[in-house]
Design a protein around this motif. Structure first.
Motif, short mmCIF file in Angstrom:
data_model
loop_
_atom_site.label_atom_id
_atom_site.label_comp_id
_atom_site.label_asym_id
_atom_site.label_seq_id
_atom_site.Cartn_x
_atom_site.Cartn_y
_atom_site.Cartn_z
N PHE A 171 0.98 -1.27 -0.09
CA PHE A 171 0.07 -0.12 -0.05
C PHE A 171 0.76 1.20 -0.02
O PHE A 171 1.87 1.36 0.85
CB PHE A 171 -1.00 -0.05 1.22
CG PHE A 171 -1.74 1.21 1.36
CD1 PHE A 171 -3.06 1.13 0.74
CD2 PHE A 171 -1.41 2.51 1.74
CE1 PHE A 171 -3.93 2.32 0.61
CE2 PHE A 171 -2.15 3.45 1.82
CZ PHE A 171 -3.60 3.36 1.37
N GLY A 172 0.61 2.32 -0.76
CA GLY A 172 1.18 3.57 -0.97
C GLY A 172 2.26 3.74 -0.98
O GLY A 172 3.15 2.84 -2.03
N GLY A 173 3.16 4.57 -0.56
CA GLY A 173 4.65 4.71 -0.79
C GLY A 173 5.13 5.93 -1.76
O GLY A 173 3.98 6.68 -2.38
N GLN A 174 6.10 6.27 -2.01
CA GLN A 174 6.62 7.40 -2.76
C GLN A 174 7.11 7.03 -3.96
O GLN A 174 7.97 6.28 -4.01
CB GLN A 174 7.46 8.54 -1.91
CG GLN A 174 7.79 9.81 -2.82
CD GLN A 174 8.74 10.63 -1.74
OE1 GLN A 174 8.81 10.44 -0.83
NE2 GLN A 174 9.03 11.82 -2.46
N LEU A 175 6.35 7.53 -5.25
CA LEU A 175 6.82 7.00 -6.50
C LEU A 175 8.19 7.25 -6.85
O LEU A 175 8.45 8.59 -6.83
CB LEU A 175 5.82 7.30 -7.41
CG LEU A 175 4.51 6.90 -7.19
CD1 LEU A 175 3.64 7.32 -8.47
CD2 LEU A 175 4.50 5.44 -7.09
N ARG A 176 9.07 6.46 -7.37
CA ARG A 176 10.45 6.92 -7.90
C ARG A 176 10.26 8.14 -8.87
O ARG A 176 11.14 9.05 -9.12
CB ARG A 176 11.18 5.73 -8.32
CG ARG A 176 12.48 6.06 -8.89
CD ARG A 176 13.17 4.62 -9.23
NE ARG A 176 12.52 3.95 -10.15
CZ ARG A 176 13.01 2.64 -10.72
NH1 ARG A 176 13.84 2.35 -10.15
NH2 ARG A 176 12.19 1.92 -11.55
N ASP A 177 9.30 7.91 -10.08
CA ASP A 177 9.34 8.84 -11.27
C ASP A 177 8.28 9.91 -10.74
O ASP A 177 7.12 9.64 -10.81
CB ASP A 177 8.70 8.02 -12.31
CG ASP A 177 9.70 7.11 -12.94
OD1 ASP A 177 10.92 7.31 -12.48
OD2 ASP A 177 9.27 6.05 -13.41
N GLY A 178 8.73 11.14 -10.64
CA GLY A 178 7.78 12.30 -10.08
C GLY A 178 7.81 12.50 -8.60
O GLY A 178 7.50 13.45 -8.16
N GLY A 179 7.89 11.51 -7.59
CA GLY A 179 8.05 11.63 -6.44
C GLY A 179 6.74 11.68 -5.77
O GLY A 179 6.51 12.23 -4.52
N ALA A 180 5.47 11.65 -6.47
CA ALA A 180 4.30 11.56 -5.67
C ALA A 180 4.00 10.64 -4.64
O ALA A 180 4.54 9.59 -4.71
CB ALA A 180 3.27 11.68 -6.92
N ILE A 181 3.38 10.89 -3.82
CA ILE A 181 2.86 9.81 -2.53
C ILE A 181 1.66 9.22 -3.16
O ILE A 181 0.75 9.71 -3.28
CB ILE A 181 2.70 10.53 -1.38
CG1 ILE A 181 3.94 11.29 -0.98
CG2 ILE A 181 2.11 9.61 -0.19
CD1 ILE A 181 4.09 11.70 0.47
#
Length: 634
Positions: free
Chosen positions: A379-389
């Motif tokens: 569940f969730g996390g901070q995306l590597r591409d773009g940095g969106a949560i």
């Protein structure tokens, strides 16, 4: 046991989990609704807790940090209906402060006679929010009541980013009443201790003391690691950040460690049943390293249907993480569909390719697992591409034993500390040592010794300055250089930079302060090369790179020491012969104090002054037969 075996086999068949390759499935949220606008879905977050409660077939989510900071909300997800429900009313007013990046696990209290509730609890310990915490909490999954557990015994300090957890629940087996916690950071200090919390006695104890930062056989102090606890009660830890905080090292790191917790001895798969008191202090063992360097990744036990899940599986999966930090120069980013899986039996990483609806690579995702069905939820996390949560939920299932390997194998990376070690090794480990060696033992070869000595010293010093600049470029702050390797390094650099200043202000022979200058030049130089060699040794251990690196360096250092001993014996023999030689062969006063067999052309400091009015001195040439007087040149 046979009945349990058959029951698990039927469970596998009933849920359609026959041996098949690992595959991802996106569970939600629905494409038509985003988590930021829907009250029926948890808001985006990273660094949260996620556990699977097999009794109710619910996922339970707690905490983390989102767009507006740390969270303390609790959500329950029904696996069957695929519906989230926020737990907004608690049966007690006491509850933990908002936090993220903590250690957690699901505890089944099945003591006999029947225990006082709670029977099933989400355990949460330490973490970071408005401050760094040291408290431990239990959430009753029946009554949704929080209770702060006592800090009895040898409790840990305020920490976040630690390793640890609770042994995963196995079908037909009792829960293990221990929460493990190891390493972590308190904003000022990184720790390497290992604690255990007895959930029945409600008391902490230390089972492994602090680890020396130069011990190559144990994991140094670090934080924001990837970690889990296996069914046989081992702590598995990968990577993390070992930079600053009173120590030094890689950030992100890529080493793998397993801690055999000090439970009563027994077979590996039988140890989850142990209820005996802890014995000994446990031991750390290093496994292979293959995945890219990471901080803030997630780990979870992974079972194979072929094992019928009775053993708890022999695999551990690593998911996501930040592959770069200030120390990173370059890294070959892991593909989204690559899933590193550690085989606990062999200690080797399997770089597998998981299919299906593959989630985008991310860091600090919350991960839950169910060994009875072999499923894992992310569940969730901070995306590597773009940095969106993110707030999406994925499920992984399948058999790692039949999953094909990924075409991209172990990742490659380059960090500033690697280049720092290379430049310092060449500078203080090779060139500056060679320059001293030449000046000490080859002054008979005038003026070639001086040109070689000067070239080695200048080049070595330049390389060491570049090496210092590289490590500072990697995010090391000046106020974090107080540990031994940093302090020795700064002292050595100061002594090294003193030498060209000394050379510039060198008095003539016979001038005032000449003797004092010679002592300063001699002993500051000797101190610098000794400290430099020692600090290179410390650096090879501090970095925790391949064993071949520190073995090769210490082999080279050993050869150099042997050469120095041989040459020093030879030199002292020549000096004894010189003292018994005729007066015309005796060395005159004013020679270099580093050795009485000096060079008149090089002068006391090794500098040849053309046109100097200083008297030309005879030289002693050290040959196989001893010291022979040779007239000075014209």
């Amino acid at each position: 046991m046979l009945v349990l075996w058959l029951a698990l086999l039927l469970l596998d068949r009933a849920e359609g989990l026959s041996a098949s390759p690992l595959s991802w499935l996106r569970v939600g949220p629905p494409e038509s609704a985003t988590a930021t606008t829907s009250s029926a879905w948890p808001p985006p977050r990273r660094g949260a807790a996620l556990v699977y409660d097999p009794s109710t077939k619910h996922l339970v989510l707690f905490g983390g940090t989102g767009a507006n900071g740390a969270l303390a909300d609790v959500w329950a997800y029904d696996i069957g209906t695929r519906v989230w429900q926020q737990i907004s009313t608690f049966s007690s007013s006491e509850q933990p402060e908002p936090r993220h990046t903590f250690v957690y696990g699901l505890y089944l209290n099945d003591t006999q006679p029947a225990p006082v509730p709670p029977r099933r609890s989400l355990i949460v310990s330490t973490g970071q929010g408005a401050q760094v915490f040291s408290d431990t909490w239990a959430l009753d999954l029946d009554t949704w009541a929080w209770r702060r557990l006592p800090d009895n015994g040898d409790a840990p300090p305020t920490l976040y980013g630690s390793a640890g957890g609770i042994v995963p629940l196995l079908p037909g087996r009792p829960g293990v009443p221990r929460l493990w916690l190891s390493h972590g950071f308190s904003l000022k200090t990184r720790y390497s201790k290992t604690w255990v919390y007895d959930l029945r006695a409600e008391s902490w104890s230390v089972v492994h003391g602090s680890i020396n930062s130069y011990d190559p056989m144990k994991p140094h102090a670090r934080c924001i690691v990837s970690s889990t606890v296996t069914a046989d009660e081992q702590i598995v830890m990968y990577g993390g950040c070992a930079q600053n905080g009173g120590t030094g090292g890689q950030c992100p790191a890529r080493d793998t460690w397993r801690f055999d917790t000090p439970v009563a001895p027994g077979k590996r798969y039988a140890r989850a049943n142990v209820t005996a008191s802890l014995q000994g202090s446990g031991a750390w063992h290093q496994a292979s390293s293959c995945p890219t360097p990471r901080t803030r990744g997630a780990m979870a036990p992974l079972a194979s249907p072929a094992e019928l899940r009775m053993t708890g599986g022999r695999y551990v999966m690593l998911y996501g993480g930040f592959e770069t930090d200030k120390q990173t120069i370059s890294v070959s980013a892991a593909p989204d569909d690559q899933l590193p899986v550690l085989d606990l039996d062999s200690g080797l990483w399997l770089m597998l390719r998981a299919g299906g609806q593959v989630p985008a690579f991310r860091a600090q995702a919350a991960v839950a697992h169910d060994l009875a069905t072999g499923r894992v939820w992310v569940f969730g996390g901070q995306l590597r591409d773009g940095g969106a949560i993110s707030a999406d939920l994925y499920m992984l299932q399948g058999d790692p034993a039949v999953t094909p390997p990924h075409s991209v194998g172990c990742g490659s990376s380059m960090l500033f500390p690697y280049l720092h070690g290379l430049f310092m090794g060449l500078g203080w480990g090779v060139l500056l040592q060679a320059g001293w060696f030449i000046a000490r033992y080859f002054k008979a070869h005038d003026p070639r010794w001086f040109h070689l000595h000067r070239a080695c010293q200048i080049t070595g010093l330049v390389l060491s300055i570049v090496g210092l600049a590289l490590v500072m470029s990697g995010g090391v702050k000046a106020n974090n250089l107080g540990f031994s390797h940093g302090a020795i390094g700064l002292t050595t650099m100061g002594l090294g930079l003193l030498q060209p200043i000394n050379a510039f202000f060198r008095p003539h022979k016979g001038a005032k302060w000449r003797t004092q200058w010679e002592w300063l030049h001699l002993w500051s130089g000797r101190s610098a090369v000794l400290l430099g060699a020692a600090n290179v040794s410390l650096g090879t251990f501090l970095l925790q790179g391949p064993a071949a690196v520190w073995i090769a360096w210490h082999s080279l250092l050993g050869c150099f020491v042997v050469a120095c001993v041989v040459m020093e014996v030879r030199l002292q023999r020549a000096l004894r012969l010189a003292r018994t030689a005729p007066p015309t062969a005796a060395h005159e006063d004013g020679s270099d104090m580093d050795t009485t067999i000096g060079s008149s052309k090089a002068g006391g400091s090794g500098k040849w002054r053309r046109g100097s009015k200083e008297a030309e001195l005879p030289r002693l040439v050290v040959g196989a037969g001893g010291a022979v007087a040779e007239p000075a040149g014209p």
